[in-house]
Scaffold this motif. Structure first.
Motif, short mmCIF file in Angstrom:
data_model
loop_
_atom_site.label_atom_id
_atom_site.label_comp_id
_atom_site.label_asym_id
_atom_site.label_seq_id
_atom_site.Cartn_x
_atom_site.Cartn_y
_atom_site.Cartn_z
N GLN A 1 0.85 -1.20 0.00
CA GLN A 1 0.00 0.00 0.00
C GLN A 1 0.89 1.24 0.00
OE1 GLN A 1 -3.22 -0.21 -0.18
NE2 GLN A 1 -3.90 1.89 0.18
N VAL A 2 0.58 2.16 -0.89
CA VAL A 2 1.32 3.42 -0.99
C VAL A 2 0.42 4.53 -0.46
CG1 VAL A 2 2.37 5.09 -2.56
CG2 VAL A 2 2.65 2.63 -2.97
N GLN A 3 0.95 5.29 0.47
CA GLN A 3 0.22 6.44 1.00
C GLN A 3 0.57 7.67 0.17
OE1 GLN A 3 -1.96 5.78 3.46
NE2 GLN A 3 -1.22 3.66 3.35
N VAL A 4 -0.47 8.42 -0.20
CA VAL A 4 -0.28 9.58 -1.07
C VAL A 4 -0.93 10.79 -0.39
CG1 VAL A 4 -0.67 10.55 -3.37
CG2 VAL A 4 -0.37 8.07 -3.08
N VAL A 5 -0.19 11.87 -0.26
CA VAL A 5 -0.72 13.06 0.41
C VAL A 5 -0.36 14.30 -0.39
CG1 VAL A 5 -0.71 14.45 2.51
CG2 VAL A 5 -0.47 11.96 2.67
N GLU A 6 -1.40 15.06 -0.76
CA GLU A 6 -1.18 16.32 -1.48
C GLU A 6 -1.23 17.50 -0.52
OE1 GLU A 6 -4.20 13.97 -4.16
OE2 GLU A 6 -4.00 14.52 -2.06
N SER A 7 -0.60 18.57 -0.92
CA SER A 7 -0.68 19.82 -0.16
C SER A 7 -0.39 20.98 -1.10
CB SER A 7 0.32 19.83 1.00
OG SER A 7 1.64 19.73 0.54
N GLY A 8 -0.69 22.18 -0.64
CA GLY A 8 -0.33 23.37 -1.39
C GLY A 8 -1.47 24.09 -2.07
N GLY A 9 -2.67 23.55 -1.99
CA GLY A 9 -3.80 24.23 -2.62
C GLY A 9 -4.17 25.50 -1.86
N GLY A 10 -5.10 26.26 -2.43
CA GLY A 10 -5.54 27.48 -1.77
C GLY A 10 -6.24 28.40 -2.73
N LEU A 11 -6.39 29.64 -2.29
CA LEU A 11 -7.05 30.68 -3.08
C LEU A 11 -5.98 31.59 -3.68
CD1 LEU A 11 -9.57 32.34 -3.94
CD2 LEU A 11 -9.40 33.51 -1.72
N GLY B 1 3.45 13.90 -1.68
CA GLY B 1 4.38 12.94 -1.11
C GLY B 1 3.81 11.54 -1.18
N ALA B 2 4.65 10.58 -1.50
CA ALA B 2 4.22 9.19 -1.59
C ALA B 2 5.17 8.31 -0.81
CB ALA B 2 4.16 8.73 -3.04
N SER B 3 4.63 7.34 -0.10
CA SER B 3 5.47 6.44 0.70
C SER B 3 6.11 5.40 -0.21
CB SER B 3 4.62 5.77 1.78
OG SER B 3 3.61 4.97 1.19
N GLY B 4 7.09 4.71 0.34
CA GLY B 4 7.73 3.64 -0.40
C GLY B 4 9.20 3.88 -0.63
N PHE C 1 1.94 2.12 -10.31
CA PHE C 1 3.14 1.29 -10.20
C PHE C 1 2.76 -0.17 -10.23
CE2 PHE C 1 7.36 0.22 -9.28
CZ PHE C 1 7.42 -0.65 -8.20
N ARG C 2 3.35 -0.93 -11.14
CA ARG C 2 3.15 -2.38 -11.25
C ARG C 2 1.67 -2.75 -11.26
NH1 ARG C 2 8.05 -4.73 -7.33
NH2 ARG C 2 9.75 -4.00 -8.67
N GLY C 3 0.90 -2.00 -12.02
CA GLY C 3 -0.50 -2.35 -12.20
C GLY C 3 -1.44 -1.85 -11.13
N TYR C 4 -0.91 -1.19 -10.15
CA TYR C 4 -1.74 -0.65 -9.08
C TYR C 4 -1.73 0.88 -9.13
CZ TYR C 4 -1.73 -5.31 -7.02
OH TYR C 4 -1.89 -6.65 -6.81
N GLU C 5 -2.81 1.46 -8.70
CA GLU C 5 -2.87 2.91 -8.61
C GLU C 5 -3.30 3.32 -7.21
OE1 GLU C 5 -5.64 4.49 -11.44
OE2 GLU C 5 -7.39 3.72 -10.39
N TYR C 6 -2.77 4.45 -6.80
CA TYR C 6 -3.05 4.99 -5.47
C TYR C 6 -3.32 6.49 -5.63
CZ TYR C 6 -0.55 0.69 -4.39
OH TYR C 6 -0.13 -0.62 -4.33
N TRP C 7 -4.32 6.96 -4.90
CA TRP C 7 -4.72 8.37 -5.02
C TRP C 7 -4.61 9.06 -3.67
CZ3 TRP C 7 -6.28 10.65 -9.59
CH2 TRP C 7 -6.56 9.79 -10.65
#
Length: 115
Positions: free
Chosen positions: A1-11, A23-26, A99-105
């Motif tokens: 399992q890959v953890q995916v975290v976005e940041s930086g959005g705003g107005l 950022g993605a784990s692994g 990655f390798r047939g899997y997707e993580y969001w």
């Protein structure tokens, strides 16, 4: 399992800039294919930019020349630099790892372009 975290959005005002981070784990981040997508209300997610492990990058026509995707494998992070933002760029932006047939969001980050 890959953890995916976005940041930086705003107005931001039209013509302004934002940089999104994902950022993605692994341990083999350098082998991940990374993509930024966005979703408008009531619409399906659409590809904004991709960074394929090995160096190929591509962009949606609507953002080419304004947005730049890049990655730092030492930080397990991919970026989306967004310049000359327009109200039509207002959306929720998602990061995808493939990655390798899997997707993580990730959970998404809101970008609002308005005066």
């Amino acid at each position: 399992q890959v953890q995916v975290v976005e940041s930086g959005g705003g107005l931001v005002q039209p013509g302004g800039s934002l940089r999104l981070s994902c950022g993605a784990s692994g341990r083999i981040f350098s082998a991940y294919n990374m993509g930024w997508y966005r979703q408008f209300p009531g619409k399906q997610r659409e590809l904004v930019a991709m960074d394929i492990a090995g160096g190929r990058r591509d962009y949606a026509d609507s953002v080419r020349g304004r947005f730049t995707i890049s990655r730092d494998n030492t930080k397990n992070t991919v970026y989306l630099q967004m310049n000359d933002l327009k109200p039509g760029d207002t959306a929720v932006y998602f990061c995808r790892v493939y990655f390798r047939g899997y997707e993580y969001w990730g959970q998404g980050t809101q970008v609002t372009v308005s005066s």
